[in-house]
Each structure stands twice: as structure tokens, then as C-alpha cells.
Design a protein around this motif. Structure first.
Motif, short mmCIF file in Angstrom:
data_model
loop_
_atom_site.label_atom_id
_atom_site.label_comp_id
_atom_site.label_asym_id
_atom_site.label_seq_id
_atom_site.Cartn_x
_atom_site.Cartn_y
_atom_site.Cartn_z
N ALA A 1 68.47 20.71 97.64
CA ALA A 1 68.16 20.73 96.10
C ALA A 1 67.20 19.58 95.86
O ALA A 1 67.12 18.57 96.63
N SER A 2 66.36 19.68 94.79
CA SER A 2 65.61 18.60 94.18
C SER A 2 66.26 17.92 93.09
O SER A 2 66.62 18.89 92.21
N GLY A 3 66.40 16.57 92.95
CA GLY A 3 66.97 16.09 91.75
C GLY A 3 66.53 14.76 91.61
O GLY A 3 65.75 14.18 92.09
N LEU A 4 67.37 14.20 90.71
CA LEU A 4 67.01 12.73 90.29
C LEU A 4 68.01 11.64 91.14
O LEU A 4 69.05 12.16 91.46
N PRO A 5 67.34 10.63 91.59
CA PRO A 5 67.94 9.84 92.53
C PRO A 5 69.09 9.36 91.62
O PRO A 5 68.96 8.76 90.67
N VAL A 6 70.22 8.68 92.35
CA VAL A 6 71.41 8.03 91.61
C VAL A 6 70.98 6.88 91.47
O VAL A 6 70.30 6.16 92.22
N GLY A 7 71.19 6.26 90.26
CA GLY A 7 70.85 4.85 90.01
C GLY A 7 69.59 4.76 89.42
O GLY A 7 69.19 3.82 89.01
N GLY A 8 68.82 5.82 88.86
CA GLY A 8 67.46 5.89 88.43
C GLY A 8 67.63 6.16 87.11
O GLY A 8 68.53 6.45 86.30
N ASP A 9 66.41 5.90 86.22
CA ASP A 9 66.20 6.01 84.91
C ASP A 9 65.59 7.47 84.98
O ASP A 9 64.40 7.84 85.29
N LEU A 10 65.99 8.39 83.72
CA LEU A 10 65.54 9.46 83.37
C LEU A 10 64.04 9.24 82.98
O LEU A 10 62.96 10.19 83.43
N GLU A 11 63.71 8.41 82.10
CA GLU A 11 62.36 8.33 81.71
C GLU A 11 61.39 8.25 82.62
O GLU A 11 60.20 8.39 82.39
N TYR A 12 61.70 7.53 84.12
CA TYR A 12 60.60 7.48 84.97
C TYR A 12 60.50 8.68 85.93
O TYR A 12 59.86 8.52 86.74
N ALA A 13 61.47 9.68 85.59
CA ALA A 13 61.36 10.85 86.40
C ALA A 13 60.14 11.68 86.30
O ALA A 13 59.38 11.94 85.12
N ASP A 14 59.51 12.05 87.52
CA ASP A 14 58.23 12.86 86.96
C ASP A 14 58.70 14.45 86.60
O ASP A 14 59.71 14.80 86.78
N GLU A 15 57.80 15.12 86.01
CA GLU A 15 58.03 16.36 85.54
C GLU A 15 58.52 17.43 86.50
O GLU A 15 59.37 18.08 86.28
#
Lengths: 204, 238
Positions: A172-186
């Protein structure tokens, strides 16, 4: 221009070929080695000779191995029906650290990269296909890098393997644990949304 | 030195050191730009997927001696349709490679940039088989190597055009013929692509003629670049 006596210059030249080591660093390491007690220097030299003599690629999965098969392939506790396909032996280490996977691996030794002229023929793809039947594999997990080359490789493999009637999955692709949603790319955030899952009431 | 901003398409990337990458961009205002993106290969990089080949991005760069440094990236379009489809991707990469070869560093080429963005968008939206050859032919015309397709390059005859020769730079009639043969359908496609009817040519369904144009355009571009395009035949379709 060589300023140093023959053997020293040779050592500097050899060190300078290592990745990330420039001429200045090579010189610094060479002088450090010169000052080192003979026993320590010999140990380093022996370690290099030893690794070149004893370590080769596993005949089954192309991981680095001491002997014909790597430690993972020769481990009887491993689930032989599951194969995790990775690009490099280093990726095995990363997956192993999670402790979540109990199957075997297959190292492609690269990824499809049209721009560099690397196609499936230059990778260990045929070797992967040849393993499926004798090892009675039921699921192949495509664990290539989530970049354009890795994605292309995964798409190619799924197209190749699906018709053979086995389960082909992609990590799966997803958000790294401990990161901020606002910096996630589209793209990542889009895929994370796509791959969302329902929360169970009791936590897990 | 001053930071500068621009828009661009990522043409290709090279690994650099532990976690960095060199990205080659075709920008709107600065021509081809080579820049370092620090730490992109780490999973927590703030650049994320934005600096992958085919991405259309807005960037802020810090100029350097050899390479500029990417400081911020925002994506304009990541052409997900292309990234999620192996066939489209296999066709998009030759576009990128061609632009990488044609564009020069420090030499703005707004037209080529716009053509590339347009071609990627068309490829993502419609996936027409003539996007790539159409782009190659248009790019050659932009470079000043527009092939002659409406009359024989040797005698000027307008009837009975049956051959195409990349050395001569165009089509030839039956009595002057050299090079490879060309079918009437493929010739008509060529004339429409170069004669301002690209839109109608793009809506043609795939067939033997479009394949012929594809082979021909690739050969012509390779002839002009004096090198093979590596990404054309990697055997992805299969």
C-alpha cells in the motif's frame, strides 16, 4: 600528478573509487590506514578478501548469500507459498525489520527504467516466473519502490503474473507515521484515501 | 544569488549519494534545468512524489554553480492516468527523452515546453496513438527540420508520392524514390499533422497507418539527434 610514493598513491587511487569518497577523503583515509597497527589493517584487508570469496548471490532469490542459498531461502520455518518481490537485497533488510513477513523473497536486482533502457530482460523476472510452480507459490507481493520505475515494474509484473492464476498484491501507499498531513503530496494522499479502511470498534 | 521560481516538467532523475536525486526539468522560462533535490528518496521527504518523471510542477530553485537546488515544489498536474497505465507510461517516456535531448540548459524554449505539457495532457486524457509521433514531428519542425511532405523533395512533383527518406528530409515521388516506402494513408496523416490539422489526426483510431507514422517519426527524430532513443524499445508492452 602523483606526489606520494607508489604504494601510498595506489591506495589513495583505490579508495578514491569508492562511492562518495573524493580525492581529499581518499587521502585522509589512506593516512589513517598508514598509522593503523598492522593487525587492524590486515583485518580490514582480510574482511574484503573474505567477502569477495565467500559471498555470492542466492541461486533461488538472488539475495546476497554465503553459499548457494541465502539464510532466508534455507530457513525451513519460512512460508514457501508467499514471495515478496523487491528491487535490491537492501530492501529485504528493510522488510525483515518490520517482522511482519514470514515468506520468502525474490530480488529483481533493479527496476524497469525505460529512460535508461532497462527492460524486464535485464532483471531477474524470468527467474521469478520459473520459481512459481516448483515452489507452489500462491501469493506474490510486489514490494518495489513507490517511484515511477518501481511502479512500472509492479504494473509489468502484475500483468505478467495475474494470468497464471495466483494472487498478486502490491504494497500500500500511504502517509508516513509521524508526519503532517499538510505536507503530504497529492498522489500519496490520494492513494491513502483510496486505500482507507474501516476502523474496528475494539481498536484493531 | 536570488531564488527563482518557474514551472516545469520532470524529464528524468538520477540517484545522487544516499538519499538525494538530480532532477532534470524542462522549464517554462529557463530552458532545461538540472537541479539537486535533497533527501527526496527518504520516505518522509517533503517533496514526496512530486519530483518523479512526467510530473508537471511549480518549483522554487536556488541557483548553484553546476546544479541548482530545489527548495520548494508544488504539483500542477501529476498525470495520474499516465503513471497508472503501463502502456501510456511506455509512450510518455520517449517524449521526455526526446525533450531531454532537444532542449538546452540555460536556453529558454517556451514553445517546446508548452508542446510537452500539451502532449502529456493529451496522452493522459485521450491516449491517442499519434500523440508521440505528432510531438516528434512538431518538435522537429520547431528545430527547423520540418520534413517536406506535400511535394517531392527532389523534383517538386505533388502526385504519386510513394517514398520517405530521412536523409533527404521528406517524401519522394515514384521516379525519384529512395529510402523506405510510405503508404497513402500514412502520408495523409503526416500532411495533416504538419499542416495544422493535428487535432483531427489525433482523433484517428489506431491502425497500420498510425503505426507507420510512429516508426517514421521516431526514425526521423533519431536521425536528427544522431542517436537512438533508448526508451522506445524496452519491451514493456507484453
Amino acid at each position: 600528478m602523483s606526489v606520494y610514493a607508489g604504494p601510498v598513491q595506489d591506495l589513495i587511487d583505490e579508495l578514491g573509487r569508492l562511492p562518495g569518497v573524493g580525492p581529499k577523503s581518499a587521502q585522509r583515509i589512506a593516512f589513517y590506514l598508514l598509522k593503523l597497527p598492522t593487525a587492524d589493517a590486515t583485518r580490514l584487508a582480510d574482511a574484503i578478501t573474505e567477502v569477495k570469496a565467500r559471498v555470492a548471490f542466492c541461486e533461488r532469490c538472488f539475495n546476497i548469500a554465503e553459499g548457494p542459498e541465502c539464510g532466508i531461502c534455507s530457513d525451513p520455518r519460512r512460508d514457501t507459498h508467499l514471495i515478496c518481490v523487491v528491487e535490491e537485497p537492501r530492501d529485504i533488510v528493510a522488510v525483515e525489520k518490520t517482522g511482519e513477513f514470514r515468506g520468502r523473497y525474490h530480488v529483481l536486482q533493479g527496476a524497469i527504467s525505460p529512460i535508461e533502457g532497462i527492460g524486464p530482460d535485464q532483471l531477474k523476472v524470468a527467474e521469478l516466473v520459473a520459481r512459481l510452480e516448483p515452489e507452489d507459490v500462491t501469493e506474490v507481493i510486489l514490494c518495489t519502490n513507490p517511484n515511477i520505475e518501481g511502479e512500472a515494474t509492479a504494473m509489468y509484473l502484475s500483468r505478467l503474473l495475474k494470468p497464471l492464476g495466483l494472487k498478486v498484491t502490491r504494497i500500500a501507499s500511504g502517509l508516513p507515521v509521524g508526519g503532517d498531513l499538510e505536507y503530504a503530496d497529492e498522489l500519496t494522499l490520494g492513494r491513502a484515501l483510496e486505500g482507507r479502511r474501516e476502523l474496528e470498534p475494539d481498536g484493531d | 544569488m536570488q531564488l527563482y521560481r518557474d514551472q516545469g516538467v520532470v524529464l528524468r532523475t538520477w540517484k545522487l549519494g544516499e538519499a538525494d536525486r538530480i532532477v532534470v526539468l524542462m522549464t517554462k522560462g529557463h530552458g532545461k534545468v538540472r537541479a539537486v533535490a535533497k533527501g527526496v528518496r527518504k520516505t518522509r521527504s517533503k517533496f514526496g512524489s512530486r519530483l518523479e518523471p512526467t510530473s508537471h510542477i511549480a518549483v522554487q530553485l536556488y541557483p548553484g554553480r553546476e546544479l541548482d537546488t530545489v527548495t520548494q515544489v508544488d504539483s500542477i498536474d501529476h498525470f495520474r492516468a499516465i503513471r497508472d497505465d503501463l502502456d501510456l507510461l511506455a509512450r510518455a517516456v520517449p517524449l521526455l527523452e526526446a525533450v531531454d535531448q532537444l532542449a538546452l540548459e540555460g536556453e529558454p524554449n517556451r514553445r517546446l515546453y508548452e508542446m510537452l505539457v500539451g502532449a502529456l495532457r493529451t496522452l493522459a486524457d485521450e491516449g491517442s496513438p499519434l500523440v508521440v509521433p505528432g510531438f516528434f514531428l512538431k518538435a522537429l519542425a520547431l528545430e527547423g527540420f520540418r520534413p517536406v511532405v506535400d511535394h517531392c523533395v527532389s523534383c517538386g512533383a505533388t502526385e504519386d508520392l510513394v517514398a520517405f527518406d530521412e536523409d533527404a528530409g521528406g517524401v519522394l515521388c515514384r521516379s525519384c524514390r529512395r529510402g523506405g516506402a510510405i503508404s497513402p494513408d500514412a502520408l495523409s496523416l503526416l500532411q495533416r499533422i504538419l499542416g495544422g490539422q493535428l487535432g483531427s489526426a489525433l482523433s484517428e483510431p489506431p491502425g497500420p497507418a498510425s503505426h507507420e507514422v510512429e516508426v517514421l517519426a521516431t526514425r526521423l527524430l533519431e536521425h536528427h539527434l544522431e542517436r537512438r532513443l533508448r526508451s522506445v524499445d524496452v519491451g514493456l508492452a507484453g
